[in-house]
Design an enzyme around this catalytic site. Structure first.
Site, PDB file in Angstrom:
ATOM      1  N   CYS A 114     -49.716  19.590 -20.695  1.00 60.95           N
ATOM      2  CA  CYS A 114     -49.182  19.568 -22.067  1.00 60.95           C
ATOM      3  C   CYS A 114     -50.179  20.243 -23.003  1.00 60.95           C
ATOM      4  CB  CYS A 114     -48.923  18.134 -22.533  1.00 60.95           C
ATOM      5  SG  CYS A 114     -47.382  17.414 -21.915  1.00 60.95           S
ATOM      6  N   ASP A 161     -54.079  29.716 -11.799  1.00 57.36           N
ATOM      7  CA  ASP A 161     -54.676  28.453 -11.360  1.00 57.36           C
ATOM      8  C   ASP A 161     -56.190  28.550 -11.470  1.00 57.36           C
ATOM      9  OD1 ASP A 161     -53.527  25.938  -9.403  1.00 57.36           O
ATOM     10  OD2 ASP A 161     -55.696  26.292  -9.444  1.00 57.36           O
ATOM     11  N   HIS A 209     -42.829  17.841 -21.233  1.00 55.01           N
ATOM     12  CA  HIS A 209     -43.449  17.033 -20.187  1.00 55.01           C
ATOM     13  C   HIS A 209     -42.390  16.432 -19.273  1.00 55.01           C
ATOM     14  CE1 HIS A 209     -46.617  14.636 -18.307  1.00 55.01           C
ATOM     15  NE2 HIS A 209     -45.687  13.705 -18.196  1.00 55.01           N
ATOM     16  N   ASN A 224     -45.651  20.342  -5.447  1.00 53.67           N
ATOM     17  CA  ASN A 224     -46.098  19.107  -4.814  1.00 53.67           C
ATOM     18  C   ASN A 224     -45.579  17.924  -5.623  1.00 53.67           C
ATOM     19  OD1 ASN A 224     -47.601  20.617  -2.952  1.00 53.67           O
ATOM     20  ND2 ASN A 224     -49.371  20.690  -4.317  1.00 53.67           N
ATOM     21  N   THR A 261     -51.549  16.393  -7.940  1.00 52.82           N
ATOM     22  CA  THR A 261     -52.741  15.910  -8.658  1.00 52.82           C
ATOM     23  C   THR A 261     -52.559  15.959 -10.167  1.00 52.82           C
ATOM     24  OG1 THR A 261     -53.801  18.094  -8.629  1.00 52.82           O
ATOM     25  CG2 THR A 261     -54.311  16.604  -6.799  1.00 52.82           C
ATOM     26  N   HIS A 308     -47.566  16.666 -14.313  1.00 50.81           N
ATOM     27  CA  HIS A 308     -46.668  17.420 -15.203  1.00 50.81           C
ATOM     28  C   HIS A 308     -46.061  18.467 -14.273  1.00 50.81           C
ATOM     29  CE1 HIS A 308     -46.025  19.612 -19.278  1.00 50.81           C
ATOM     30  NE2 HIS A 308     -45.457  20.367 -18.351  1.00 50.81           N
ATOM     31  N   HIS A 311     -44.876  21.271 -12.039  1.00 52.47           N
ATOM     32  CA  HIS A 311     -45.310  22.670 -12.003  1.00 52.47           C
ATOM     33  C   HIS A 311     -44.956  23.279 -10.657  1.00 52.47           C
ATOM     34  CE1 HIS A 311     -48.609  20.081 -10.638  1.00 52.47           C
ATOM     35  NE2 HIS A 311     -48.923  21.046  -9.778  1.00 52.47           N
ATOM     36  N   HIS A 315     -46.256  26.276  -8.018  1.00 52.82           N
ATOM     37  CA  HIS A 315     -47.309  27.206  -7.617  1.00 52.82           C
ATOM     38  C   HIS A 315     -46.644  28.482  -7.116  1.00 52.82           C
ATOM     39  CE1 HIS A 315     -50.522  24.025  -7.367  1.00 52.82           C
ATOM     40  NE2 HIS A 315     -49.480  23.256  -7.141  1.00 52.82           N
TER      41      HIS A 315
HETATM   42  P1  AMP Z   1     -51.068  19.937  -7.753  1.00 49.66           P
HETATM   43  O1  AMP Z   1     -52.167  19.530  -6.819  1.00 49.66           O
HETATM   44  O2  AMP Z   1     -49.852  20.483  -7.074  1.00 49.66           O
HETATM   45  O3  AMP Z   1     -50.744  18.849  -8.746  1.00 49.66           O
HETATM   46  O4  AMP Z   1     -51.617  21.196  -8.528  1.00 49.66           O
HETATM   47  C1  AMP Z   1     -52.396  21.130  -9.676  1.00 49.66           C
HETATM   48  C2  AMP Z   1     -53.007  22.484  -9.826  1.00 49.66           C
HETATM   49  O5  AMP Z   1     -53.445  22.650 -11.136  1.00 49.66           O
HETATM   50  C3  AMP Z   1     -54.227  22.701  -8.909  1.00 49.66           C
HETATM   51  O6  AMP Z   1     -54.007  23.853  -8.087  1.00 49.66           O
HETATM   52  C4  AMP Z   1     -55.368  22.906  -9.901  1.00 49.66           C
HETATM   53  O7  AMP Z   1     -56.326  23.838  -9.462  1.00 49.66           O
HETATM   54  C5  AMP Z   1     -54.631  23.376 -11.132  1.00 49.66           C
HETATM   55  N1  AMP Z   1     -55.313  23.124 -12.391  1.00 49.66           N
HETATM   56  C6  AMP Z   1     -55.849  21.949 -12.802  1.00 49.66           C
HETATM   57  N2  AMP Z   1     -56.371  22.087 -14.039  1.00 49.66           N
HETATM   58  C7  AMP Z   1     -56.147  23.369 -14.414  1.00 49.66           C
HETATM   59  C8  AMP Z   1     -56.447  24.129 -15.575  1.00 49.66           C
HETATM   60  N3  AMP Z   1     -57.102  23.605 -16.639  1.00 49.66           N
HETATM   61  N4  AMP Z   1     -56.088  25.437 -15.606  1.00 49.66           N
HETATM   62  C9  AMP Z   1     -55.435  25.983 -14.551  1.00 49.66           C
HETATM   63  N5  AMP Z   1     -55.108  25.315 -13.445  1.00 49.66           N
HETATM   64  C10 AMP Z   1     -55.460  24.030 -13.359  1.00 49.66           C
HETATM   65 ZN    ZN Z   2     -47.507  17.034 -19.668  1.00 53.85          ZN
END
Ligand code: AMP
Ligand code: ZN
Length: 112
Positions: free
Chosen positions: A6, A29, A45, A85, A93, A96, A98, A100
């Site tokens: 967000c 990423d 969100h 994921n 992790t 929110h 997303h 990839h």
């Molecule tokens: P997931 O594990 O599928 O929830 O993916 C979260 C992704 O967000 C991971 O690949 C992280 O490297 C990426 N990530 C986390 N914080 C940031 C950020 N500030 N800017 C860009 N990517 C991020």
């Molecule tokens: Zn969010």
């Protein structure tokens, strides 16, 4: 709400943006796992895939409409993979929703 994506969506946290419109934003990423690794998010969100409903699914459809353009602009003419994921077993992790967008090399055929 303390949500890192967000904050990226509203500009509070900087990102290396590759695409933005009223509904979605895409950025590199921070810890790329492939030569091209872009994260695409709805600006609103939504916690995960499990938060997709009839009210917000148009935004998800929009993400998938734009993916070919983002892929083309980021040299993914040879192909790519889109992954989301979800939850603990999905190794999510950031809670929110997303997607990839990954590529830039021949990806491993195994996905789990
Ligand atoms: P997931 O594990 O599928 O929830 O993916 C979260 C992704 O967000 C991971 O690949 C992280 O490297 C990426 N990530 C986390 N914080 C940031 C950020 N500030 N800017 C860009 N990517 C991020
Ligand atoms: Zn969010």
């Amino acid at each position: 709400m303390d949500c890192i994506f967000c904050k990226i969506a509203d500009g509070t946290i900087p990102s290396k943006k590759v695409y933005e419109d009223e509904q979605i934003i895409a950025f590199h990423d921070i810890q790329p796992q492939t030569p091209v690794h872009i994260v695409i998010i709805p600006k609103q969100h939504i916690e995960s895939m499990n938060g997709i409903t009839a009210d917000n699914s148009h935004v998800i459809a929009h993400i998938f409409e734009v993916i070919p353009q983002i892929a083309k602009e980021n040299n993914l003419a040879n192909g790519y993979r889109v992954v989301s994921n979800c939850g603990k077993d999905g190794s999510q992790t950031v809670f929110h929703l997303h997607f990839h967008l990954m590529g830039g090399k021949q990806l491993n055929g195994k996905m789990g």
